[in-house]
Design an enzyme around this catalytic site. Structure first.
Site, short mmCIF file in Angstrom:
data_model
loop_
_atom_site.label_atom_id
_atom_site.label_comp_id
_atom_site.label_asym_id
_atom_site.label_seq_id
_atom_site.Cartn_x
_atom_site.Cartn_y
_atom_site.Cartn_z
N HIS A 169 74.32 -3.82 106.08
CA HIS A 169 75.07 -3.55 104.86
C HIS A 169 74.27 -4.10 103.69
O HIS A 169 73.90 -5.28 103.67
CB HIS A 169 76.45 -4.22 104.89
CG HIS A 169 77.27 -3.90 103.66
ND1 HIS A 169 78.12 -2.80 103.61
CD2 HIS A 169 77.35 -4.51 102.45
CE1 HIS A 169 78.68 -2.75 102.41
NE2 HIS A 169 78.23 -3.78 101.68
N CYS A 170 74.00 -3.25 102.71
CA CYS A 170 73.17 -3.64 101.57
C CYS A 170 74.01 -3.71 100.30
O CYS A 170 74.49 -2.68 99.82
CB CYS A 170 72.02 -2.64 101.38
SG CYS A 170 70.97 -3.03 99.97
N PRO A 171 74.20 -4.89 99.72
CA PRO A 171 75.00 -4.99 98.49
C PRO A 171 74.35 -4.27 97.32
O PRO A 171 75.04 -3.87 96.38
CB PRO A 171 75.08 -6.50 98.24
CG PRO A 171 73.92 -7.08 98.98
CD PRO A 171 73.74 -6.22 100.18
#
Length: 274
Positions: free
Chosen positions: A132-134
């Site tokens: 998951h990439c903010p």
């Protein structure tokens, strides 16, 4: 703050405060670089329709590609498995052999496919989830990995491009004693260029590392999560076939275009229908 993934037939968006903040900050950085390059450094050259105009057009085009890739990575469903599809009816469709079992996600009540993982931020199980990439406010998964890779590629390119233009500008202004060589007065122009160099170095290195990491993972047919867990898989495809799956079809210019999507889905299951 609890995040909520919003999904409909044509859109996907994760309502996570941190991710939204990172996405907005990303756009601010791109706009800042565009402002400094075009309006601070190249503005005096643009009316002359020379090299400065060419640099302005090319840099703006690359910045647009980076933004489009980011938007598509953020708003594309990364490959979610429908909520609550682990039903008796759907299990019958799988035609499991006697003694064969399937995994069920206890949090979103779905059939947990091989290489799928549950994301606590998106609150969904993602097919071939990498991480998951903010910065894109989304998971990097089966259906949006291409756009994430293009985003890191184009951010690296414009970061390197901005650094080269900054060096060029310093050399030009040094010869002119910083008189009439920038679009803003000297004290401000120096500060703008210093911050641009800092931004270019920081995010250029960061995105280069991410780009190389993603390409290496694809070549090895290994996701980020599998790498962290040291889960080894038997390679069933060549490196080129893995790249074809991510970028869609045979090698072409469309591999580098964030405007084109995948030619086909990697996997299709009848029990996905909801």
């Amino acid at each position: 703050m609890r995040s909520v993934s919003v999904c409909c037939q044509c859109s996907w968006f994760v309502s996570d405060g941190v991710g939204i903040g990172c996405a907005v900050f990303t756009y601010f950085l791109v706009v800042y670089a565009e402002f400094v390059v075009v309006f601070v450094m190249l503005l005096p050259e643009i009316p002359l329709a020379g090299v400065g105009l060419l640099h302005s057009i090319l840099f703006t085009y690359l910045a647009i590609l980076a933004v489009v890739a980011h938007v598509r990575a953020m708003l594309t469903d990364p490959g979610t498995i429908p909520l609550g599809n682990c039903t008796t009816e759907n299990l019958k469709k799988l035609r499991l052999a006697e003694g064969q079992t399937v995994l069920r996600c206890t949090r979103c009540e779905c059939i947990k496919l091989d290489r799928a993982h549950h994301c606590s931020t998106c609150q969904r199980c993602i097919r071939r989830m990498d991480h998951h990439c903010p910065w894109i406010n989304n998971c990097v998964g089966e259906d949006n990995q291409k756009f994430f890779i293009l985003f890191t590629l184009y951010i690296f390119i414009i970061s390197l491009y901005a650094l080269l233009l900054a060096v060029r500008q310093v050399l030009i202004c040094t010869d002119r004693d910083w008189i009439g060589c920038t679009g803003v007065p000297m004290p401000s122009s120096i500060l703008f260029i210093i911050f641009l160099v800092f931004e270019g170095l920081l995010f250029g290195i960061f995105t280069l590392v991410m780009f190389c990491s993603q390409v290496t993972s694809i070549a090895r047919d290994e996701t980020g999560i599998e790498s962290l867990k040291n889960e080894k898989r038997a390679r069933k495809q060549t490196m080129y076939e893995n790249l074809q799956e991510v970028f869609g079809g045979n090698f072409s210019i469309s591999w580098f275009s964030p405007f084109s999507g995948l030619s086909s889905k990697r996997t299709a299951f009848s029990f996905y229908d909801v």
